[in-house]
Design an enzyme around this catalytic site. Structure first.
Site, PDB file in Angstrom:
ATOM      1  N   SER A 138      32.651 -59.271  12.790  1.00  0.00           N
ATOM      2  CA  SER A 138      32.400 -58.529  14.014  1.00  0.00           C
ATOM      3  C   SER A 138      33.113 -58.661  15.244  1.00  0.00           C
ATOM      4  O   SER A 138      33.473 -59.610  15.774  1.00  0.00           O
ATOM      5  CB  SER A 138      31.047 -59.092  14.447  1.00  0.00           C
ATOM      6  OG  SER A 138      30.325 -58.633  15.382  1.00  0.00           O
ATOM      7  N   LYS A 164      32.688 -54.613  11.845  1.00  0.00           N
ATOM      8  CA  LYS A 164      31.710 -54.293  12.699  1.00  0.00           C
ATOM      9  C   LYS A 164      32.102 -53.943  13.982  1.00  0.00           C
ATOM     10  O   LYS A 164      32.808 -55.068  14.633  1.00  0.00           O
ATOM     11  CB  LYS A 164      30.560 -55.241  12.449  1.00  0.00           C
ATOM     12  CG  LYS A 164      29.450 -55.121  13.559  1.00  0.00           C
ATOM     13  CD  LYS A 164      28.335 -56.022  13.055  1.00  0.00           C
ATOM     14  CE  LYS A 164      27.761 -56.782  14.124  1.00  0.00           C
ATOM     15  NZ  LYS A 164      26.608 -57.538  13.621  1.00  0.00           N
ATOM     16  N   LYS A 166      31.069 -53.351  17.986  1.00  0.00           N
ATOM     17  CA  LYS A 166      29.852 -53.455  18.887  1.00  0.00           C
ATOM     18  C   LYS A 166      29.814 -52.166  19.823  1.00  0.00           C
ATOM     19  O   LYS A 166      31.194 -51.841  20.339  1.00  0.00           O
ATOM     20  CB  LYS A 166      30.055 -54.533  20.007  1.00  0.00           C
ATOM     21  CG  LYS A 166      29.827 -55.814  19.308  1.00  0.00           C
ATOM     22  CD  LYS A 166      28.264 -56.066  18.960  1.00  0.00           C
ATOM     23  CE  LYS A 166      28.120 -57.552  18.301  1.00  0.00           C
ATOM     24  NZ  LYS A 166      26.763 -57.629  18.166  1.00  0.00           N
ATOM     25  N   ASP A 191      27.273 -52.207  15.721  1.00  0.00           N
ATOM     26  CA  ASP A 191      25.999 -52.693  16.395  1.00  0.00           C
ATOM     27  C   ASP A 191      25.758 -52.478  17.850  1.00  0.00           C
ATOM     28  O   ASP A 191      26.443 -52.747  18.528  1.00  0.00           O
ATOM     29  CB  ASP A 191      26.203 -54.383  16.039  1.00  0.00           C
ATOM     30  CG  ASP A 191      25.251 -54.981  16.383  1.00  0.00           C
ATOM     31  OD1 ASP A 191      23.916 -54.433  16.747  1.00  0.00           O
ATOM     32  OD2 ASP A 191      25.212 -56.370  16.085  1.00  0.00           O
ATOM     33  N   GLU A 216      23.347 -50.751  13.497  1.00  0.00           N
ATOM     34  CA  GLU A 216      22.759 -52.012  13.443  1.00  0.00           C
ATOM     35  C   GLU A 216      21.776 -51.949  15.005  1.00  0.00           C
ATOM     36  O   GLU A 216      22.551 -51.819  16.020  1.00  0.00           O
ATOM     37  CB  GLU A 216      23.648 -53.132  13.463  1.00  0.00           C
ATOM     38  CG  GLU A 216      22.620 -54.514  13.419  1.00  0.00           C
ATOM     39  CD  GLU A 216      23.563 -55.664  13.389  1.00  0.00           C
ATOM     40  OE1 GLU A 216      24.823 -55.590  12.890  1.00  0.00           O
ATOM     41  OE2 GLU A 216      23.404 -56.823  13.740  1.00  0.00           O
ATOM     42  N   ASP A 241      18.131 -55.829  13.252  1.00  0.00           N
ATOM     43  CA  ASP A 241      18.354 -57.233  13.510  1.00  0.00           C
ATOM     44  C   ASP A 241      17.771 -58.014  14.601  1.00  0.00           C
ATOM     45  O   ASP A 241      16.773 -58.261  13.860  1.00  0.00           O
ATOM     46  CB  ASP A 241      19.992 -57.425  14.245  1.00  0.00           C
ATOM     47  CG  ASP A 241      20.457 -58.735  14.909  1.00  0.00           C
ATOM     48  OD1 ASP A 241      19.508 -59.752  14.694  1.00  0.00           O
ATOM     49  OD2 ASP A 241      21.495 -58.916  15.052  1.00  0.00           O
ATOM     50  N   LYS A 265      19.154 -63.406   9.882  1.00  0.00           N
ATOM     51  CA  LYS A 265      19.669 -64.679  10.586  1.00  0.00           C
ATOM     52  C   LYS A 265      18.653 -65.578  10.579  1.00  0.00           C
ATOM     53  O   LYS A 265      17.638 -65.420  10.860  1.00  0.00           O
ATOM     54  CB  LYS A 265      19.889 -64.249  12.073  1.00  0.00           C
ATOM     55  CG  LYS A 265      21.058 -63.287  12.375  1.00  0.00           C
ATOM     56  CD  LYS A 265      21.413 -63.015  13.883  1.00  0.00           C
ATOM     57  CE  LYS A 265      22.588 -61.905  13.994  1.00  0.00           C
ATOM     58  NZ  LYS A 265      22.478 -61.620  15.365  1.00  0.00           N
ATOM     59  N   GLY A 293      25.398 -63.154  12.423  1.00  0.00           N
ATOM     60  CA  GLY A 293      26.040 -64.271  12.805  1.00  0.00           C
ATOM     61  C   GLY A 293      25.605 -64.482  14.277  1.00  0.00           C
ATOM     62  O   GLY A 293      25.227 -63.422  14.787  1.00  0.00           O
TER      63      GLY A 293
HETATM   64  O1  LIG Z   1      30.486 -63.205  14.409  1.00  0.00           O
HETATM   65  C1  LIG Z   1      29.157 -63.343  14.668  1.00  0.00           C
HETATM   66  O2  LIG Z   1      28.767 -64.474  14.342  1.00  0.00           O
HETATM   67  C2  LIG Z   1      28.272 -62.364  15.007  1.00  0.00           C
HETATM   68  C3  LIG Z   1      28.643 -61.744  16.120  1.00  0.00           C
HETATM   69  C4  LIG Z   1      27.622 -60.772  16.821  1.00  0.00           C
HETATM   70  O3  LIG Z   1      27.466 -59.635  16.176  1.00  0.00           O
HETATM   71  C5  LIG Z   1      26.781 -61.097  17.466  1.00  0.00           C
HETATM   72  C6  LIG Z   1      27.107 -62.355  18.584  1.00  0.00           C
HETATM   73  C7  LIG Z   1      26.077 -62.714  19.411  1.00  0.00           C
HETATM   74  C8  LIG Z   1      25.059 -62.174  19.628  1.00  0.00           C
HETATM   75  C9  LIG Z   1      24.418 -61.452  18.554  1.00  0.00           C
HETATM   76  C10 LIG Z   1      25.153 -60.574  17.531  1.00  0.00           C
HETATM   77  C11 LIG Z   1      24.639 -59.689  16.750  1.00  0.00           C
HETATM   78  O4  LIG Z   1      24.721 -59.621  15.568  1.00  0.00           O
HETATM   79  O5  LIG Z   1      23.920 -58.834  17.317  1.00  0.00           O
HETATM   80 MG   LIG Z   2      23.380 -57.606  15.533  1.00  0.00          MG
END
Ligand SMILES: O=C(O)CCC(=O)c1ccccc1C(=O)O
Ligand SMILES: [Mg+2]
Length: 374
Positions: A138, A164, A166, A191, A216, A241, A265, A293
């Site tokens: 991510s 992924k 953001k 995401d 996402e 999510d 999660k 994550g």
């Molecule tokens: O690399 C990771 O641990 C996930 C990173 C990530 O997308 C995320 C990180 C912090 C809060 C929310 C998210 C998410 O998946 O939405």
């Molecule tokens: Mg997410």
């Protein structure tokens, strides 16, 4: 088998991230989090990690609310009486509403004790079968598109199985177009962390032309209804999510057609038992899942690896290598990714040993809770 927890240690840690991580809701520079160590009558230690952040951006839980819930409600429930299986602890926790990340941290520690007592790896205790898991990465919002392309290049070269990115309003269609131009074939997803509303439907539809694996959580963190309106208007599958916090949320989302994929999660849904129930439901309904994550350190990462061995985790998750986040992680060995794969460890419990010196080094304060002696 009877598990009798004698004492629980809560530790509050702070670790600098290697590089800042930016989402639509804010930027992380460092991570504050809690570790839970549960120790049984025979001195077997199990470990869990709370995925709550310092601030209530992703959800309402925070490091401090987790400490409060654990200290005043959950740890006393775990110490009250022995259990025969970790699922009994989840049942006990049902008396307390929500606070899923706090529950998951302690439940996870007890699962680790349980698996260690059985002498099996946690993934086998959960019913997982995979010997290796596929992972993606991510990537946070970057200062410029050029920066993003350079970061993606690096992770593609390392073999990650999907990228992924953001997104948020203003960092979306043009950015994804450029990523697709440079990486036409890379498995790609976006995401939004709830940054859009139904008023943005045209912008979200504009993403359809880029062949994303999924988008996402485009809409509100507590919404299932608007997502059910949005999904039929998009070709791109929606993955939920934030909006799926329980088995019942997952069932309702699938019944309503709010999504076609679910990110599981462990912390968000309240623990390994609930995560497994959602996995099983999705398997029955033919809906793929993957493991999300929360910028975890090694213990949280180990739990994610274990749950990902269940067979319906068919899409690459966000469990990247320890070195993606940390100068040095808390476990030995660290999580390594080779050609986009993590080999699942076979040692009992979470499968990694705890680097206690590292844990001490990052611990800001700690407290021990003993079972009341009779
Ligand atoms: O690399 C990771 O641990 C996930 C990173 C990530 O997308 C995320 C990180 C912090 C809060 C929310 C998210 C998410 O998946 O939405
Ligand atoms: Mg997410």
């Amino acid at each position: 088998m009877t598990i009798s927890i004698e004492y629980v240690i809560l530790r509050h840690l702070r670790m600098e991230l290697k590089s800042p991580f930016t989402t639509s809701f804010g930027t992380f520079q460092a991570k504050e989090f809690l570790l839970v160590e549960a120790v049984d009558r025979d001195g077997v230690s199990g470990w869990g990690e709370s995925v709550a952040f310092a601030a209530p951006w992703y959800s309402e839980e925070t490091v401090k609310t987790n400490w409060h819930m654990l200290e005043d409600f959950l740890v006393p429930l775990a110490l009250a009486e022995p259990i025969d299986h970790p699922e009994e602890l989840s049942t006990r926790f049902n008396a307390i509403r929500q606070n899923h990340m706090a529950k998951a941290a302690l439940e996870g520690a007890v699962w680790d004790v349980y698996a260690k007592r059985l002498g099996v790896p946690l993934y086998q205790a959960l019913g997982g079968t995979k010997k290796e898991i596929e992972v993606g990465v991510s990537i946070g919002i970057q200062p410029t598109v050029g920066d993003l392309l350079r970061v993606i290049e690096r992770y593609v070269a390392q073999g990650y199985r999907r990228i992924k990115v953001k997104i948020k309003p203003g960092w979306d269609v043009d950015v994804i177009r450029e990523v697709r131009r440079v990486f036409p074939n890379v498995p790609l997803m976006a995401d939004a962390n709830s940054a859009y509303t139904l008023a943005d439907v045209d912008r979200l539809k504009a993403l359809d032309e880029f062949g994303l694996m999924m988008i996402e959580q485009p809409l509100a963190a507590d919404d299932l209804i608007d997502h059910a309106r949005l999904q039929p208007l998009l070709e791109t599958p929606i993955c939920l999510d934030e909006s799926v916090r329980s088995y019942d949320d997952a069932r309702k989302a699938l019944d309503l057609g709010s999504c076609r994929i679910i990110n599981i999660k462990i912390g968000r849904v309240g623990g390994l038992r609930e995560a497994k129930r959602i996995h099983d439901l999705c398997a029955e309904r033919g809906v793929p899942v993957w493991c999300g994550g929360m910028l975890e350190a090694g213990i949280g990462r180990a739990h994610n690896i274990a749950i990902t061995t269940l067979e319906n985790f068919t899409l690459p998750g966000d469990t990247a290598a320890s070195s993606h986040y940390w100068e040095r992680d808390l476990i030995i060995p660290e999580v390594e990714v080779d050609d986009g794969l993590i080999r699942v460890p076979d040692a009992p419990g979470i499968g990694y040993s705890i680097d206690r010196r590292q844990v001490e080094r990052y611990t800001q304060f700690a407290k021990v809770f003993h079972r009341a002696t009779t």
